[in-house]
Design a protein around this motif. Structure first.
Motif, PDB file in Angstrom:
ATOM      1  N   GLY A  39      49.501  28.226  33.194  1.00  0.00           N
ATOM      2  CA  GLY A  39      49.387  26.833  31.489  1.00  0.00           C
ATOM      3  C   GLY A  39      48.098  27.110  30.901  1.00  0.00           C
ATOM      4  N   SER A  40      47.974  26.773  29.999  1.00  0.00           N
ATOM      5  CA  SER A  40      46.361  25.904  29.469  1.00  0.00           C
ATOM      6  C   SER A  40      46.155  24.301  30.349  1.00  0.00           C
ATOM      7  CB  SER A  40      47.127  24.938  28.499  1.00  0.00           C
ATOM      8  OG  SER A  40      48.131  26.089  27.323  1.00  0.00           O
ATOM      9  N   TYR A  41      46.683  23.627  30.978  1.00  0.00           N
ATOM     10  CA  TYR A  41      46.169  23.066  31.806  1.00  0.00           C
ATOM     11  C   TYR A  41      46.591  22.997  33.220  1.00  0.00           C
ATOM     12  CZ  TYR A  41      43.805  21.243  27.509  1.00  0.00           C
ATOM     13  OH  TYR A  41      43.746  20.955  26.250  1.00  0.00           O
ATOM     14  N   GLY A  42      47.539  23.811  33.385  1.00  0.00           N
ATOM     15  CA  GLY A  42      48.094  23.868  35.150  1.00  0.00           C
ATOM     16  C   GLY A  42      48.521  25.126  35.541  1.00  0.00           C
ATOM     17  N   VAL A  43      48.268  24.989  37.121  1.00  0.00           N
ATOM     18  CA  VAL A  43      48.261  26.605  37.592  1.00  0.00           C
ATOM     19  C   VAL A  43      49.518  26.069  38.605  1.00  0.00           C
ATOM     20  CG1 VAL A  43      47.137  27.583  39.574  1.00  0.00           C
ATOM     21  CG2 VAL A  43      45.947  26.496  37.266  1.00  0.00           C
ATOM     22  N   LYS A  44      50.103  27.380  38.895  1.00  0.00           N
ATOM     23  CA  LYS A  44      51.287  26.830  39.503  1.00  0.00           C
ATOM     24  C   LYS A  44      51.091  28.150  40.968  1.00  0.00           C
ATOM     25  CE  LYS A  44      56.522  26.254  40.183  1.00  0.00           C
ATOM     26  NZ  LYS A  44      58.123  26.447  39.609  1.00  0.00           N
ATOM     27  N   LEU A  45      50.980  27.338  41.895  1.00  0.00           N
ATOM     28  CA  LEU A  45      50.947  28.354  43.489  1.00  0.00           C
ATOM     29  C   LEU A  45      51.368  28.655  44.547  1.00  0.00           C
ATOM     30  CD1 LEU A  45      48.013  27.615  45.192  1.00  0.00           C
ATOM     31  CD2 LEU A  45      46.715  27.459  42.789  1.00  0.00           C
ATOM     32  N   ARG A  46      51.020  29.664  45.407  1.00  0.00           N
ATOM     33  CA  ARG A  46      52.300  29.684  46.699  1.00  0.00           C
ATOM     34  C   ARG A  46      50.963  29.797  47.720  1.00  0.00           C
ATOM     35  NH1 ARG A  46      58.011  31.619  46.317  1.00  0.00           N
ATOM     36  NH2 ARG A  46      56.378  33.614  46.106  1.00  0.00           N
ATOM     37  N   PHE A  47      50.924  30.005  48.487  1.00  0.00           N
ATOM     38  CA  PHE A  47      50.114  30.017  49.604  1.00  0.00           C
ATOM     39  C   PHE A  47      50.577  29.961  51.454  1.00  0.00           C
ATOM     40  CE2 PHE A  47      47.839  27.200  51.460  1.00  0.00           C
ATOM     41  CZ  PHE A  47      47.765  25.939  50.509  1.00  0.00           C
ATOM     42  N   ARG A  94      47.252  20.122  37.697  1.00  0.00           N
ATOM     43  CA  ARG A  94      46.807  20.276  36.287  1.00  0.00           C
ATOM     44  C   ARG A  94      45.686  19.766  35.914  1.00  0.00           C
ATOM     45  NH1 ARG A  94      49.092  17.170  31.837  1.00  0.00           N
ATOM     46  NH2 ARG A  94      49.249  15.721  32.941  1.00  0.00           N
ATOM     47  N   TYR A  95      44.830  20.118  35.401  1.00  0.00           N
ATOM     48  CA  TYR A  95      43.428  19.723  34.834  1.00  0.00           C
ATOM     49  C   TYR A  95      43.976  18.493  33.285  1.00  0.00           C
ATOM     50  CZ  TYR A  95      42.050  22.990  38.921  1.00  0.00           C
ATOM     51  OH  TYR A  95      42.339  23.856  39.815  1.00  0.00           O
ATOM     52  N   ALA A  96      42.123  18.486  33.755  1.00  0.00           N
ATOM     53  CA  ALA A  96      41.911  17.674  32.576  1.00  0.00           C
ATOM     54  C   ALA A  96      41.365  18.511  31.309  1.00  0.00           C
ATOM     55  CB  ALA A  96      40.744  16.967  32.264  1.00  0.00           C
ATOM     56  N   GLU A  97      40.592  19.879  31.739  1.00  0.00           N
ATOM     57  CA  GLU A  97      40.661  20.797  30.510  1.00  0.00           C
ATOM     58  C   GLU A  97      41.335  22.044  30.916  1.00  0.00           C
ATOM     59  OE1 GLU A  97      36.851  21.163  34.420  1.00  0.00           O
ATOM     60  OE2 GLU A  97      38.121  19.559  32.847  1.00  0.00           O
ATOM     61  N   GLU A  98      40.720  23.099  29.186  1.00  0.00           N
ATOM     62  CA  GLU A  98      41.995  23.984  30.004  1.00  0.00           C
ATOM     63  C   GLU A  98      41.395  25.394  31.131  1.00  0.00           C
ATOM     64  OE1 GLU A  98      42.779  26.444  26.946  1.00  0.00           O
ATOM     65  OE2 GLU A  98      42.858  25.008  25.295  1.00  0.00           O
ATOM     66  N   VAL A 121      43.929  16.255  37.624  1.00  0.00           N
ATOM     67  CA  VAL A 121      44.726  14.923  36.747  1.00  0.00           C
ATOM     68  C   VAL A 121      45.870  15.005  37.125  1.00  0.00           C
ATOM     69  CG1 VAL A 121      45.550  14.129  34.573  1.00  0.00           C
ATOM     70  CG2 VAL A 121      43.720  16.034  34.612  1.00  0.00           C
ATOM     71  N   ASP A 122      46.144  15.771  38.566  1.00  0.00           N
ATOM     72  CA  ASP A 122      47.474  15.352  39.479  1.00  0.00           C
ATOM     73  C   ASP A 122      48.391  16.752  40.372  1.00  0.00           C
ATOM     74  OD1 ASP A 122      49.860  14.851  40.211  1.00  0.00           O
ATOM     75  OD2 ASP A 122      51.119  15.469  38.881  1.00  0.00           O
ATOM     76  N   ILE A 123      48.531  16.602  40.984  1.00  0.00           N
ATOM     77  CA  ILE A 123      48.958  17.393  42.485  1.00  0.00           C
ATOM     78  C   ILE A 123      49.988  17.405  43.091  1.00  0.00           C
ATOM     79  CG2 ILE A 123      47.352  16.994  44.063  1.00  0.00           C
ATOM     80  CD1 ILE A 123      46.301  19.995  45.285  1.00  0.00           C
ATOM     81  N   THR A 124      50.992  18.366  42.760  1.00  0.00           N
ATOM     82  CA  THR A 124      51.907  18.510  43.537  1.00  0.00           C
ATOM     83  C   THR A 124      52.094  19.614  44.945  1.00  0.00           C
ATOM     84  OG1 THR A 124      52.730  17.938  41.316  1.00  0.00           O
ATOM     85  CG2 THR A 124      54.471  17.503  43.140  1.00  0.00           C
ATOM     86  N   VAL A 125      52.451  18.961  45.920  1.00  0.00           N
ATOM     87  CA  VAL A 125      53.235  19.548  46.962  1.00  0.00           C
ATOM     88  C   VAL A 125      53.761  19.810  47.568  1.00  0.00           C
ATOM     89  CG1 VAL A 125      51.716  20.727  49.177  1.00  0.00           C
ATOM     90  CG2 VAL A 125      50.427  19.629  47.851  1.00  0.00           C
ATOM     91  N   SER A 126      55.143  20.839  47.503  1.00  0.00           N
ATOM     92  CA  SER A 126      55.995  20.914  47.975  1.00  0.00           C
ATOM     93  C   SER A 126      56.682  21.824  48.964  1.00  0.00           C
ATOM     94  CB  SER A 126      56.861  20.644  46.749  1.00  0.00           C
ATOM     95  OG  SER A 126      56.013  22.131  46.015  1.00  0.00           O
ATOM     96  N   ASP A 127      57.493  22.187  49.522  1.00  0.00           N
ATOM     97  CA  ASP A 127      58.424  22.752  50.562  1.00  0.00           C
ATOM     98  C   ASP A 127      58.501  23.993  50.000  1.00  0.00           C
ATOM     99  OD1 ASP A 127      56.763  22.020  53.061  1.00  0.00           O
ATOM    100  OD2 ASP A 127      58.062  20.554  52.949  1.00  0.00           O
TER     101      ASP A 127
END
Lengths: 330, 261
Positions: free
Chosen positions: A277-285, A257-261, A306-312
């Motif tokens: 999304g407007s303020y966030g991105v979901k990606l996979r690699f 999640r970012y502070a800006e768009e 602003v926030d970051i989550t890494v999951s399996d």
């Protein structure tokens, strides 16, 4: 020396089949039909003394049924098993003195009473003298950080606090083997970490073998050296966790999640963008193809994080990948 | 043995964890005795007699007090077992180093001891107010001695019904049938003295009077002959049902399916 030896274990259940509605109910009443469910199908494996073995699989894979057979609660349809030298379903009470069990979704602590009462009762049940029980409670309350919780009625504890008390209670009689059936189910990230740390410490300090079932790959990475993955009652994978990670847990899911768009055209080479999304991105690699540091650098350069989550990836995806890999080999 | 005593003690502690609930239970026995005393009072007035088949109005009220103490105080072990099978908790009960049936016996005894004591205190106060002084000390003694056999027999039935949960899960219907048999043939609703001889003979040939009528009847009218007859009957039926229970338990263990597995 093996603490668990399982050979060609099978367990089948009969479940009643009923069509929907009144007609189906009446028909089932007069002419019941049954489905045969093969919960465990020819399972064979060994576990060494003091080993931390992960036994994972999706819901309905047969993990809990296997654990219940290994504790002697369920009788297998066929096959053999020895746990610490005992045939569980024939010598259940003798075996009970040497194993500890936790079924994550079921309470063993007396719900209306403080946990200390259950601990003292277990001391009597496992035939420890009062002095030894108290010493053991004191040691476990430090290891599991539950000293302040022991005199609170169990119903007033949070799930995370209760689970720590549950696992501590199952270690009261110094078992040689701990069978944990989904100990982290329903817990938040912090509570999961707490439980994992305590289990790891106890395993190292007291050389307790741990057989852990879970459908959370995180439990496995944090605790186990070796893993058995089962699906539809059969072993689909058996190897070291490090190999599993190298071969199959290579895909990471990242949510930021970012502070800006974020511009809708957001992209990184070698990374699959799942959602912008407007303020966030979901990606996979895939970490074997795209280095983690390169992805992280790119993400932090794209804006103020602003926030970051890494999951399996979910276990189902890992299993699908194992099946694909196996069929390619075949 | 120590472990079973600890389970019993734990169940007592568990029962008194909620004093409000603990006292609230006493209201039901007070209400039931009040209603039955009213019914028997009217019956004796209409019949214009002091005794029916040898039992007076105070006998009837105190008989009912003891029968109700037993009925309301006896734990429904079958429901506990059935619930444990349905919610999977049975897994924890089975994998501890104790005998499954003795665990339930101890826990049930702890539960029953608290309930029966409370019922007996409240029930005696109400009966005393409605029917006068309690029976003689010999009645209390005979009632307590026969209570042991009655309790064990009741446990055997409840446990047998509970073990059916290993196979069928829901056991309420079996409990209802059992309860009605105790109500009629056990002498709960009416002392067996009220029955015609042929029905009394049928009742005595079954285990039910030894679970309810024996302590309640000996309580209000202590009788040495009846006491030994009842004790003898209890000894026979307890032996028979303990064997049946042990056999059924051994068989049913293999059929257990634990939900959520």
């Amino acid at each position: 020396m093996s603490s668990i030896e399982v050979t060609n274990l099978q367990k089948t259940f009969q479940t009643k089949r009923k069509a929907a509605g009144m007609r189906g109910s009446l028909r089932a009443l007069f002419k019941p039909e049954y489905n045969t469910v093969e919960a465990v199908r020819g399972l064979s494996f060994q576990m060494e003394a003091g080993e931390l073995l992960g036994f994972i699989g999706p819901n309905g894979a047969g993990k809990s049924t296997t654990i219940k057979i290994l504790t002697g609660i369920l009788h297998p349809t066929s096959g053999d098993a020895k746990v610490l030298g005992f045939v569980p379903w024939k010598e259940r009470q003798k075996l009970a003195y040497h194993i500890g069990t936790v079924f994550g979704q079921r309470p063993q602590l007396w719900y209306h009473l403080p946990a200390i009462d259950t601990f003292m009762l277990f001391g009597k049940i496992y035939e420890l003298d009062d002095c030894e029980t108290k010493k053991r409670i004191s040691f476990l309350s430090e290891a599991f950080e539950i000293r302040d919780l022991l005199e609170t009625p169990v119903r007033k504890l949070s799930l995370g606090q209760r689970m720590r008390c549950e696992v501590a209670a199952s270690l009261l009689h110094r078992p040689k083997l701990l069978l944990l059936d989904e100990p982290s189910i329903g817990l938040d990230v912090v509570a999961k970490q707490h439980i994992r740390d305590a289990i790891r410490t106890m395993s190292q300090e007291e050389k307790v073998g741990v057989l852990l079932t879970s459908h959370d790959a995180g439990d496995l990475e944090a605790l186990c050296r070796r893993v058995i993955i089962i699906n539809h009652g059969q072993i689909v994978y058996e190897d070291k966790v490090s190999n599993l990670k190298r071969k199959f847990l290579t895909r990471k899911m990242v949510e930021v999640r970012y502070a800006e768009e974020v511009p809708p055209t957001f992209s990184i080479d070698g990374v699959e963008i799942l959602k912008v999304g407007s303020y966030g991105v979901k990606l996979r690699f895939d970490t074997t193809k795209t280095p983690v540091d390169a992805v992280m650098a790119h993400l932090s350069q794209a804006g103020e994080l602003v926030d970051i989550t890494v999951s399996d990836p979910p276990l189902e995806e890992v299993i699908a990948k194992i099946y694909t890999a196996n069929s390619v080999v075949e | 043995m120590k472990k079973y005593l600890s389970i019993l003690t734990m169940q007592i502690i568990n029962n008194i964890a909620y004093p409000g609930d603990f006292l609230g239970r006493s209201i039901s026995i007070a209400t039931f005795i009040f209603i039955f005393a009213g019914l028997w009072g009217t019956t004796f007035t209409i019949a214009n007699t002091d005794a029916i088949n040898g039992l007076t109005f105070p006998n009837m009220v105190w008989y009912f007090m003891m029968a109700e103490t037993l009925e309301l105080g006896r734990p429904r072990i079958n429901r506990t077992i059935s619930e444990q099978v349905k919610n999977g908790e049975v897994a924890y009960i089975l994998n501890k180093p104790y005998n499954f049936l003795l665990y339930h016996f101890s826990a049930g005894l702890g539960d029953g001891a608290v309930r029966m004591t409370l019922n007996l205190i409240v029930g005696s106060i109400v009966a005393w107010i409605l029917a006068g002084a309690p029976p003689a000390p010999l009645g209390w003694l005979m009632a307590f001695v026969t209570l042991i056999g009655a309790w064990i027999l009741h446990f055997c039935f409840m446990a047998l019904i509970g073990l059916a949960a290993f196979v069928v899960e829901e056991t309420n219907s079996f409990e209802l049938i059992y309860q009605k048999l105790v109500f009629i043939l056990g002498g709960f609703l009416f002392p067996l003295d009220m029955f015609p001889t042929w029905l009394q003979n049928i009742a005595y040939a079954l285990p039910f009077p030894y679970m309810m009528y024996a302590p309640a009847r000996l309580f209000v009218k202590p009788d040495v002959d009846l006491f030994w007859r009842m004790l003898g009957g209890q000894a026979i039926w307890v032996t028979v049902f303990v064997f049946i229970l042990a056999f059924v338990y051994q068989r049913s263990e293999k059929y257990l399916t634990v939900n959520g597995g």
